[in-house]
Write an enzyme that holds these catalytic residues in place. Sequence first.
Site, PDB file in Angstrom:
ATOM      1  N   GLY A 259       0.713  -1.252  -0.076  1.00 42.90           N
ATOM      2  CA  GLY A 259       0.081  -0.022  -0.081  1.00 42.90           C
ATOM      3  C   GLY A 259       0.988   1.453  -0.008  1.00 42.90           C
TER       4      GLY A 259
ATOM      5  N   GLU B 260       5.579  -3.242   0.929  1.00 42.30           N
ATOM      6  CA  GLU B 260       5.397  -3.045  -0.530  1.00 42.30           C
ATOM      7  C   GLU B 260       4.792  -1.701  -0.480  1.00 42.30           C
ATOM      8  OE1 GLU B 260       6.876  -4.964  -2.793  1.00 42.30           O
ATOM      9  OE2 GLU B 260       7.850  -6.685  -1.597  1.00 42.30           O
TER      10      GLU B 260
ATOM     11  N   CYS C  69       1.675   0.344  -9.257  1.00 37.51           N
ATOM     12  CA  CYS C  69       2.783   0.948  -8.290  1.00 37.51           C
ATOM     13  C   CYS C  69       3.935   0.870  -9.115  1.00 37.51           C
ATOM     14  CB  CYS C  69       2.768   0.149  -7.208  1.00 37.51           C
ATOM     15  SG  CYS C  69       3.311  -1.762  -7.747  1.00 37.51           S
TER      16      CYS C  69
HETATM   17  P1  NAD Z   1      -3.386   2.478   1.192  1.00 32.85           P
HETATM   18  O1  NAD Z   1      -2.215   2.406   1.929  1.00 32.85           O
HETATM   19  O2  NAD Z   1      -4.317   3.337   1.198  1.00 32.85           O
HETATM   20  O3  NAD Z   1      -4.166   0.862   1.633  1.00 32.85           O
HETATM   21  C1  NAD Z   1      -3.385  -0.400   1.609  1.00 32.85           C
HETATM   22  C2  NAD Z   1      -4.139  -1.061   2.716  1.00 32.85           C
HETATM   23  O4  NAD Z   1      -4.137  -0.562   3.831  1.00 32.85           O
HETATM   24  C3  NAD Z   1      -5.657  -1.550   2.370  1.00 32.85           C
HETATM   25  O5  NAD Z   1      -5.923  -2.748   2.779  1.00 32.85           O
HETATM   26  C4  NAD Z   1      -6.422  -0.707   3.563  1.00 32.85           C
HETATM   27  O6  NAD Z   1      -7.576  -0.986   4.033  1.00 32.85           O
HETATM   28  C5  NAD Z   1      -5.443  -0.545   4.527  1.00 32.85           C
HETATM   29  N1  NAD Z   1      -5.360   0.662   5.507  1.00 32.85           N
HETATM   30  C6  NAD Z   1      -5.737   1.861   4.838  1.00 32.85           C
HETATM   31  N2  NAD Z   1      -5.848   3.154   5.707  1.00 32.85           N
HETATM   32  C7  NAD Z   1      -5.317   2.328   6.804  1.00 32.85           C
HETATM   33  C8  NAD Z   1      -5.063   2.911   8.326  1.00 32.85           C
HETATM   34  N3  NAD Z   1      -4.964   4.124   8.679  1.00 32.85           N
HETATM   35  N4  NAD Z   1      -4.555   2.132   9.211  1.00 32.85           N
HETATM   36  C9  NAD Z   1      -4.673   0.643   8.856  1.00 32.85           C
HETATM   37  N5  NAD Z   1      -4.636   0.145   7.368  1.00 32.85           N
HETATM   38  C10 NAD Z   1      -5.050   1.080   6.564  1.00 32.85           C
HETATM   39  O7  NAD Z   1      -3.126   2.060  -0.208  1.00 32.85           O
HETATM   40  P2  NAD Z   1      -3.974   1.808  -1.456  1.00 32.85           P
HETATM   41  O8  NAD Z   1      -4.552   2.992  -1.839  1.00 32.85           O
HETATM   42  O9  NAD Z   1      -4.673   0.672  -1.493  1.00 32.85           O
HETATM   43  O10 NAD Z   1      -2.728   1.589  -2.595  1.00 32.85           O
HETATM   44  C11 NAD Z   1      -2.118   2.559  -3.071  1.00 32.85           C
HETATM   45  C12 NAD Z   1      -0.594   2.802  -2.895  1.00 32.85           C
HETATM   46  O11 NAD Z   1      -0.099   1.254  -2.860  1.00 32.85           O
HETATM   47  C13 NAD Z   1       0.183   3.310  -3.845  1.00 32.85           C
HETATM   48  O12 NAD Z   1       1.132   4.178  -3.258  1.00 32.85           O
HETATM   49  C14 NAD Z   1       0.944   2.271  -4.491  1.00 32.85           C
HETATM   50  O13 NAD Z   1       2.137   2.855  -5.090  1.00 32.85           O
HETATM   51  C15 NAD Z   1       1.258   1.370  -3.453  1.00 32.85           C
HETATM   52  N6  NAD Z   1       1.330  -0.004  -4.112  1.00 32.85           N
HETATM   53  C16 NAD Z   1       2.404  -0.701  -3.891  1.00 32.85           C
HETATM   54  C17 NAD Z   1       2.524  -2.016  -4.619  1.00 32.85           C
HETATM   55  C18 NAD Z   1       4.046  -2.588  -4.249  1.00 32.85           C
HETATM   56  O14 NAD Z   1       4.032  -3.728  -4.972  1.00 32.85           O
HETATM   57  N7  NAD Z   1       4.937  -2.130  -4.059  1.00 32.85           N
HETATM   58  C19 NAD Z   1       1.796  -2.547  -5.252  1.00 32.85           C
HETATM   59  C20 NAD Z   1       0.281  -1.788  -5.428  1.00 32.85           C
HETATM   60  C21 NAD Z   1       0.298  -0.619  -4.732  1.00 32.85           C
END
Ligand code: NAD
Length: 454
Positions: free
Chosen positions: A185, A207, A241
């Site tokens: 995320g 990641e 990502c």
């Molecule tokens: P996000 O961080 O908003 O959410 C990821 C996960 O965290 C979700 O399951 C969500 O329910 C949980 N979450 C959200 N807020 C939270 C909180 N305050 N406390 C605890 N858990 C929480 O990310 P997203 O919008 O789902 O994804 C986008 C980001 O992820 C981008 O920055 C992207 O580059 C990155 N990403 C990285 C990879 C990788 O493989 N490195 C792959 C895909 C996405």
Amino acid sequence: MQELINAQREFFNTNTTKELRFRIEQLNKLYYLLKDNEKLLFEAIYKDFKKSEFDTYISELALVYYDIKHAKRNLYKWARREKVSTNLLNFPAKSYVLKEPLGVCLVIGAWNYPYQLSLAPAIAALAAGNTVVLKPSELPGATSRIMAKLINATFNPNIFKVVEGGVEETTALLEQNFDKIFFTGSTKVGKIVYQAAAKHLTPVTLELGGKSPAFVTKDCNLPMTVKRLVWAKFLNAGQTCIAPDYVMVEQSINQKFLEALEAEIKKEQFSIANHNYVQIINDTNFERLAKMIDPSKVFYGGKTDAYKKYIEPTILQNATFKDTAMQEEIFGPILPILTYTNIDEAITEVKKYPKPLSAYIFTSSSHTREKVLQELSFGGGAVNDAVMHITNPKMPFGGVGASGIGSYHGKAGFDCFSHAKSILDKATWLEFPLKYFPHSKSRLKWIKRMMKLQ
Ligand code: NAD
């Protein structure tokens, strides 16, 4: 949550997951579950953000199937004890490293590739002999529901269980004492996860994301460069990502490059009507992206439709590091084009950002290629291509610095969910008395000699 984790730990402690045959059974079960329900998986993702079957297959399910096959094929090799030579000081003995599963693992997924980003870490965790609690992203509601429905109806919850939910449920999960947390995320939430894990000293793999640059030099193969760049950027409407976030192109070919990009986008006919282009996941992201489009800089595209959450593939020309689009990871179908005249200066500018998840270099110059590869720190990337490095399971996939901690895929995934337990297995028929009393100069001399310190 507490009950679920206790039950999984109790099951883990029966040592059943340590049997390799048992692990292969779980992987097979998952493989056929997905294969048999492919239609439902396609329908769910189309409902969430209009992703076509073709794109879902090539960018999600194919990778998941391949991961399972690759893990099954290599499991015995990855899991076997690794013999290493024994140092003279320990003679006579054997030395080896055991691959031990960590225990109860939490996998938190991101929304943009909801199947692949949730299931690939879960596959690695199961292959390594762990039990898994999977929390997919709540944003694509239909894909989260279908994964929960299928997996929870098929797997023993003490081995593999999907828990659905958003911030509240994830926060509650993070309070538990896991043996490993694997998070995909944003960097912002990654910090929250890292802090929660620290309370229990739980190891984490993070990641995360970042602004991944693509360098384009004047001696590149231009038609091939734009073909590969356009596909990598606008796949999933830029919600990838490792998509190229922005391009640094050598000034002398800027105009030619912009025109070639436009022609290539038109050729690919990206549009919701053509089923080869997805919508933006939600209103928040749509509004965030719409603000990045500076009309005075639009070279191509720029049209948006708030109702359909559709943003046309958009090329921004004359972009600078001060633009709104350059202040955070774009994560959408907007591609700012910046120019440079000197590659050293371009690298220096890019280095001012946190270390990105990926970087790409399109060039035929080995000197420039090596310069970028050696001087810029980033998670991983490609030369004369973009995004495709993720498909090779023989390469660890992960970030560095702000773009992540740790890596996975293939053997790296197995290792990421395993503890390397080093064992010195000593014979009892001989003992050199060097370390015991009485200490003497000659004994010290022998120790130094055996350790090759003199
Ligand atoms: P996000 O961080 O908003 O959410 C990821 C996960 O965290 C979700 O399951 C969500 O329910 C949980 N979450 C959200 N807020 C939270 C909180 N305050 N406390 C605890 N858990 C929480 O990310 P997203 O919008 O789902 O994804 C986008 C980001 O992820 C981008 O920055 C992207 O580059 C990155 N990403 C990285 C990879 C990788 O493989 N490195 C792959 C895909 C996405």
